[in-house]
Write a protein that holds these residues in place. Structure first.
Motif, PDB file in Angstrom:
ATOM      1  N   GLY A 189      -8.153  24.134   0.251  1.00  0.00           N
ATOM      2  CA  GLY A 189      -7.064  22.566  -0.217  1.00  0.00           C
ATOM      3  C   GLY A 189      -6.764  22.397   0.941  1.00  0.00           C
ATOM      4  O   GLY A 189      -6.598  20.668   1.263  1.00  0.00           O
ATOM      5  N   LEU A 190      -6.158  22.523   1.767  1.00  0.00           N
ATOM      6  CA  LEU A 190      -5.488  21.563   3.315  1.00  0.00           C
ATOM      7  C   LEU A 190      -6.272  21.407   3.869  1.00  0.00           C
ATOM      8  O   LEU A 190      -6.121  20.345   4.506  1.00  0.00           O
ATOM      9  CB  LEU A 190      -4.937  23.507   4.022  1.00  0.00           C
ATOM     10  CG  LEU A 190      -4.192  22.966   5.615  1.00  0.00           C
ATOM     11  CD1 LEU A 190      -2.731  21.639   4.940  1.00  0.00           C
ATOM     12  CD2 LEU A 190      -3.101  23.815   6.299  1.00  0.00           C
ATOM     13  N   LEU A 191      -7.502  22.199   3.903  1.00  0.00           N
ATOM     14  CA  LEU A 191      -8.358  21.736   4.809  1.00  0.00           C
ATOM     15  C   LEU A 191      -8.732  20.191   4.314  1.00  0.00           C
ATOM     16  O   LEU A 191      -9.672  19.341   5.121  1.00  0.00           O
ATOM     17  CB  LEU A 191     -10.370  22.558   5.309  1.00  0.00           C
ATOM     18  CG  LEU A 191      -9.655  24.098   5.887  1.00  0.00           C
ATOM     19  CD1 LEU A 191     -11.142  25.056   5.721  1.00  0.00           C
ATOM     20  CD2 LEU A 191      -9.434  23.591   6.991  1.00  0.00           C
ATOM     21  N   ASP A 195      -2.235  17.984   5.830  1.00  0.00           N
ATOM     22  CA  ASP A 195      -1.541  17.668   5.876  1.00  0.00           C
ATOM     23  C   ASP A 195      -0.612  18.265   4.624  1.00  0.00           C
ATOM     24  O   ASP A 195      -0.834  18.327   3.887  1.00  0.00           O
ATOM     25  CB  ASP A 195      -1.179  15.643   5.338  1.00  0.00           C
ATOM     26  CG  ASP A 195      -0.150  15.358   5.254  1.00  0.00           C
ATOM     27  OD1 ASP A 195       0.562  16.067   5.378  1.00  0.00           O
ATOM     28  OD2 ASP A 195      -0.459  14.347   5.125  1.00  0.00           O
ATOM     29  N   ARG A 196       0.350  19.060   5.684  1.00  0.00           N
ATOM     30  CA  ARG A 196       0.452  19.736   5.553  1.00  0.00           C
ATOM     31  C   ARG A 196       2.417  19.640   4.077  1.00  0.00           C
ATOM     32  O   ARG A 196       2.847  20.197   3.385  1.00  0.00           O
ATOM     33  CB  ARG A 196       1.631  20.794   6.002  1.00  0.00           C
ATOM     34  CG  ARG A 196       1.257  22.007   7.218  1.00  0.00           C
ATOM     35  CD  ARG A 196       2.302  23.211   7.231  1.00  0.00           C
ATOM     36  NE  ARG A 196       1.901  22.613   8.290  1.00  0.00           N
ATOM     37  CZ  ARG A 196       3.334  22.705   9.496  1.00  0.00           C
ATOM     38  NH1 ARG A 196       2.820  23.794   9.657  1.00  0.00           N
ATOM     39  NH2 ARG A 196       3.210  22.768  10.584  1.00  0.00           N
ATOM     40  N   ALA A 258       3.206  28.588  -0.752  1.00  0.00           N
ATOM     41  CA  ALA A 258       3.531  28.021   0.640  1.00  0.00           C
ATOM     42  C   ALA A 258       3.568  28.478   1.871  1.00  0.00           C
ATOM     43  O   ALA A 258       3.479  28.435   2.933  1.00  0.00           O
ATOM     44  CB  ALA A 258       4.653  27.214   0.203  1.00  0.00           C
ATOM     45  N   LYS A 259       4.419  29.564   2.083  1.00  0.00           N
ATOM     46  CA  LYS A 259       5.006  30.258   2.956  1.00  0.00           C
ATOM     47  C   LYS A 259       3.625  30.813   3.701  1.00  0.00           C
ATOM     48  O   LYS A 259       3.696  30.887   4.966  1.00  0.00           O
ATOM     49  CB  LYS A 259       5.792  31.712   2.668  1.00  0.00           C
ATOM     50  CG  LYS A 259       5.864  32.474   3.716  1.00  0.00           C
ATOM     51  CD  LYS A 259       5.535  34.010   3.183  1.00  0.00           C
ATOM     52  CE  LYS A 259       5.447  35.078   4.308  1.00  0.00           C
ATOM     53  NZ  LYS A 259       4.394  36.566   4.283  1.00  0.00           N
ATOM     54  N   HIS A 260       2.475  31.899   3.085  1.00  0.00           N
ATOM     55  CA  HIS A 260       1.379  31.747   3.322  1.00  0.00           C
ATOM     56  C   HIS A 260       0.372  30.839   4.628  1.00  0.00           C
ATOM     57  O   HIS A 260      -0.292  30.655   5.686  1.00  0.00           O
ATOM     58  CB  HIS A 260       0.299  32.368   2.899  1.00  0.00           C
ATOM     59  CG  HIS A 260       0.475  33.823   2.378  1.00  0.00           C
ATOM     60  ND1 HIS A 260       0.348  35.116   3.208  1.00  0.00           N
ATOM     61  CD2 HIS A 260       1.687  34.709   1.751  1.00  0.00           C
ATOM     62  CE1 HIS A 260       1.068  35.866   2.815  1.00  0.00           C
ATOM     63  NE2 HIS A 260       1.458  35.780   1.675  1.00  0.00           N
ATOM     64  N   LEU A 261       0.272  29.805   3.695  1.00  0.00           N
ATOM     65  CA  LEU A 261      -0.160  28.280   3.720  1.00  0.00           C
ATOM     66  C   LEU A 261      -0.031  28.226   5.689  1.00  0.00           C
ATOM     67  O   LEU A 261      -0.678  27.203   6.252  1.00  0.00           O
ATOM     68  CB  LEU A 261      -0.634  27.477   2.834  1.00  0.00           C
ATOM     69  CG  LEU A 261      -0.897  26.276   3.124  1.00  0.00           C
ATOM     70  CD1 LEU A 261      -2.830  26.730   3.585  1.00  0.00           C
ATOM     71  CD2 LEU A 261      -1.355  25.220   2.552  1.00  0.00           C
ATOM     72  N   ASP A 262       1.304  28.394   5.390  1.00  0.00           N
ATOM     73  CA  ASP A 262       2.123  27.713   7.381  1.00  0.00           C
ATOM     74  C   ASP A 262       1.665  28.198   8.128  1.00  0.00           C
ATOM     75  O   ASP A 262       2.143  28.043   9.274  1.00  0.00           O
ATOM     76  CB  ASP A 262       3.900  27.246   5.987  1.00  0.00           C
ATOM     77  CG  ASP A 262       4.235  27.039   8.047  1.00  0.00           C
ATOM     78  OD1 ASP A 262       4.266  25.589   8.090  1.00  0.00           O
ATOM     79  OD2 ASP A 262       5.125  27.898   8.066  1.00  0.00           O
ATOM     80  N   ALA A 281       5.602  19.766   8.724  1.00  0.00           N
ATOM     81  CA  ALA A 281       6.205  19.366   7.584  1.00  0.00           C
ATOM     82  C   ALA A 281       7.052  20.835   7.199  1.00  0.00           C
ATOM     83  O   ALA A 281       8.111  20.497   6.263  1.00  0.00           O
ATOM     84  CB  ALA A 281       4.733  19.211   6.472  1.00  0.00           C
ATOM     85  N   PHE A 282       7.224  21.706   7.043  1.00  0.00           N
ATOM     86  CA  PHE A 282       8.478  22.906   6.688  1.00  0.00           C
ATOM     87  C   PHE A 282       8.848  23.062   7.519  1.00  0.00           C
ATOM     88  O   PHE A 282      10.071  23.889   7.181  1.00  0.00           O
ATOM     89  CB  PHE A 282       7.225  23.922   6.726  1.00  0.00           C
ATOM     90  CG  PHE A 282       6.197  24.188   5.720  1.00  0.00           C
ATOM     91  CD1 PHE A 282       5.662  23.206   4.972  1.00  0.00           C
ATOM     92  CD2 PHE A 282       5.186  25.130   4.968  1.00  0.00           C
ATOM     93  CE1 PHE A 282       4.420  23.340   4.082  1.00  0.00           C
ATOM     94  CE2 PHE A 282       4.615  25.802   4.200  1.00  0.00           C
ATOM     95  CZ  PHE A 282       3.999  24.219   3.511  1.00  0.00           C
TER      96      PHE A 282
END
Length: 300
Positions: A189-191, A195-196, A258-262, A281-282
């Motif tokens: 999804g991020l790919l 944009d975070r 969210a934590k794992h994606l960051d 963003a985080f």
């Protein structure tokens, strides 16, 4: 989101972005005695076809002529991730959710509630997640997880209840795999949106928020909530409660996703794959709390 400024990834392979926990859980699941035969049985007895017919009959198919802007999000996700275009449907359901089904003829279904609370960029992120499941070949095991009770219940009396015990253990293993597979799909999804900020907003809305609440949602407060959830691991009792709360969930909690994606971004995995740098963003507005960020093991 200006898609003209974004990158696509021709020739992208699933292992290029899969989460290590997904890879490990898949290996474990394949090692369960009889699981491969069970997967083959699910395909042979037409579970996929039955769900496809049901989905086609009950839901609205999204296309270039029907919800064209939503369909454009699917086309973009498939172009970025190098995946053949699946069918896309909308189900009338106020709960915000989506799912992907079908091994040989995959299709994605979005709920009307999801379309109501997400803006177009957030929807692209979530559709990218579903396309990521197809890319990672998660769909067959998802079919097994969805049908495990129906498969084992008829043979329960014959095996004097042993199949029920086996089914419970396998069901827990499938739920564990499903949660970890989701971490890979989130990366897809991020790919898609690159944009975070978009990913974070989507996770916040999945956790509890709507389209009209966006201006009142504070991403930095959400980050504080994530840190509080992580800090709870310092107690052994809290860790036990977390295991009990998640054992039968198909998806991790949104704050954990969210934590794992960051962590993937901050650990450098996203940048090495894409050659892109993500906006912070985080992070806190003044950069406070940066010392809490590390690579895959812990971030935020």
């Amino acid at each position: 989101m200006d898609r003209r400024a974004l990158k696509t990834f021709p020739g992208l392979r699933a292992p290029d972005f899969q989460h290590p926990q997904d890879i490990s859980a898949t290996r474990t699941l394949r090692g369960v005695p009889g699981f491969d035969r069970l997967s083959t049985w699910v395909m042979e007895y037409g579970f996929e076809r039955a769900y496809y017919i049901e989905n086609t009959a009950e839901n609205v198919r999204i296309s270039e002529r029907q919800f064209p802007r939503v369909h454009a999000c699917l086309e973009w996700a498939c172009e970025v991730l190098d995946v053949p275009l699946p069918e896309l449907y909308m189900v009338d359901d106020p709960e915000a959710h989506a799912f992907t089904y079908g091994q040989s003829q995959p299709f994605v279904t979005l709920s009307s509630g999801l379309l109501e609370i997400m803006d177009e960029d957030e929807l692209s992120f979530l559709i990218g997640i579903e396309v990521g499941h197809i890319k990672c070949e998660h769909v067959l095991y998802t079919m097994v997880a969805r049908n495990i009770s129906a498969i084992l219940s008829p043979v329960g009396p014959i095996t004097f209840g042993l199949s029920a015990l086996l089914g419970t253990g396998l069901e827990i293993a499938l739920f564990d795999w499903s949660r970890k597979a989701q971490l890979s799909a989130d990366r897809a999804g991020l790919l898609t949106v690159q944009d975070r900020d978009v990913a974070l907003r989507a996770f916040m809305k999945l956790a509890g928020g709507g389209r009209g609440m966006g201006k009142d949602m504070n991403p930095h407060a959400f980050v504080d909530q994530i840190r509080a959830y992580e800090d709870a691991d310092r107690s052994g009792l809290n860790r036990s409660y977390k295991m009990l709360l998640t054992a039968f969930r198909t998806h991790p909690f949104p704050i954990l996703r969210a934590k794992h994606l960051d962590a993937w971004v901050e650990g450098g995995g996203y940048g090495r794959l894409t050659g892109l740098s993500a906006r912070p963003a985080f992070s806190d507005p003044e950069g406070a709390g940066d010392e809490a960020r590390v690579s895959e093991g812990r971030s935020l």
